[in-house]
Design a protein around this motif. Structure first.
Motif, PDB file in Angstrom:
ATOM      1  N   PHE A 148       0.833  -1.205   0.000  1.00  0.00           N
ATOM      2  CA  PHE A 148       0.000   0.000   0.000  1.00  0.00           C
ATOM      3  C   PHE A 148       0.870   1.258   0.000  1.00  0.00           C
ATOM      4  O   PHE A 148       0.612   2.205  -0.739  1.00  0.00           O
ATOM      5  CB  PHE A 148      -0.924  -0.010   1.218  1.00  0.00           C
ATOM      6  N   ASP A 149       1.914   1.287   0.831  1.00  0.00           N
ATOM      7  CA  ASP A 149       2.819   2.440   0.872  1.00  0.00           C
ATOM      8  C   ASP A 149       3.500   2.661  -0.472  1.00  0.00           C
ATOM      9  O   ASP A 149       3.672   3.796  -0.921  1.00  0.00           O
ATOM     10  CB  ASP A 149       3.889   2.246   1.957  1.00  0.00           C
ATOM     11  N   PHE A 150       3.910   1.559  -1.088  1.00  0.00           N
ATOM     12  CA  PHE A 150       4.594   1.626  -2.379  1.00  0.00           C
ATOM     13  C   PHE A 150       3.685   2.250  -3.441  1.00  0.00           C
ATOM     14  O   PHE A 150       4.084   3.162  -4.171  1.00  0.00           O
ATOM     15  CB  PHE A 150       5.011   0.211  -2.801  1.00  0.00           C
ATOM     16  N   VAL A 151       2.451   1.752  -3.511  1.00  0.00           N
ATOM     17  CA  VAL A 151       1.494   2.273  -4.490  1.00  0.00           C
ATOM     18  C   VAL A 151       1.189   3.738  -4.229  1.00  0.00           C
ATOM     19  O   VAL A 151       1.136   4.555  -5.157  1.00  0.00           O
ATOM     20  CB  VAL A 151       0.192   1.433  -4.459  1.00  0.00           C
ATOM     21  N   ALA A 152       1.001   4.085  -2.968  1.00  0.00           N
ATOM     22  CA  ALA A 152       0.695   5.471  -2.615  1.00  0.00           C
ATOM     23  C   ALA A 152       1.832   6.403  -3.021  1.00  0.00           C
ATOM     24  O   ALA A 152       1.600   7.476  -3.599  1.00  0.00           O
ATOM     25  CB  ALA A 152       0.434   5.579  -1.118  1.00  0.00           C
TER      26      ALA A 152
END
Length: 236
Positions: A36-40
């Motif tokens: 999720f952090d990566f995509v954000a």
């Protein structure tokens, strides 16, 4: 109006494609970040870059896309806080890669996690012999957590001549975010009534409990919503 609708659909599509791509690449690629952090980070960075220098695109169009992505990320984060399944879908699950000195090759393959990288992370924790490892777990952010076998831990009970009971399991999470983790109870042959009794022994009800875990020594640790701390050391 057509342009605005296109931007909305493209923003949602971009988020979904990045999420799928991050899951395909595996934890090694997104080390130090959850999926999720990566995509954000990628999404917001790309859109912000277009706002800064892509003069061929109208400012308000890119700004709408940025606002939509913020809303998507906010909603996803909010929903993940309310449900364990959603959080695990977005961030992934911790994965055991070594158990009792044995490498779990299938788990490594599923994550596209190389043996070279595993050895590197073990060496960073001053572990050069895999047979020293009781459990090694790849966390959702790609980092490695390691628990050594009792004889290889620093200042161990064995060093002091104190009897050390064998360990054969990890701590079992029973309640998380106020919700009973039914799958963990079933996998470990734990009766819901037993959990209810453990909670009642402390004069509590299930609704009072924020987090509960069964430790390796068989004791149940319980954290309640009401901490009863008059002066917290640090408060957001």
């Amino acid at each position: 109006m057509h342009d605005v609708l296109e931007v909305i659909l493209r923003s949602i599509g971009a988020f979904c494609l990045l999420l799928i791509g991050a899951k395909i690449l595996g934890k090694q690629t997104i080390s130090k970040m959850t999926t999720f952090d990566f995509v954000a980070s990628i999404s917001l960075g790309a859109i912000a870059a277009n706002i800064a220098f892509n003069t061929s695109m109208k400012f308000y169009i890119v700004s709408i896309s940025f606002a939509i992505m913020i809303i998507i990320l906010f909603v996803a984060a909010y929903v993940s806080m309310k449900g364990i399944k959603t959080r695990r879908f977005l961030a992934g699950n911790p994965t055991v890669v070594i158990e009792n000195g044995k490498i779990l090759e299938d788990n490594l393959k599923k994550m596209r996690y190389t043996m070279d990288y595993l050895n590197q992370q073990l060496r960073e924790k001053d572990i050069f012999e895999i047979n020293e490892v009781l459990f090694a777990i790849v966390e959702t952010n790609g980092t490695l957590s390691v628990r050594k076998k009792p004889p290889f831990r620093q200042v161990t009970k064995q060093d002091l001549g104190i009897f050390t009971a064998p360990e054969s399991r990890l701590p079992v999470e029973l309640i998380m975010d106020g919700h009973t983790v039914e799958s963990n109870l079933e996998e470990n042959d734990l009766n819901p009534n037993w959990l209810q009794t453990e909670i009642q022994k402390r004069g509590l009800s299930v609704n009072d409990v924020y987090y509960a875990v069964l430790a390796t020594d068989g004791k149940v640790y319980i954290d309640t919503y009401q901490d009863n701390i008059e002066s917290p050391i640090d408060k957001e």
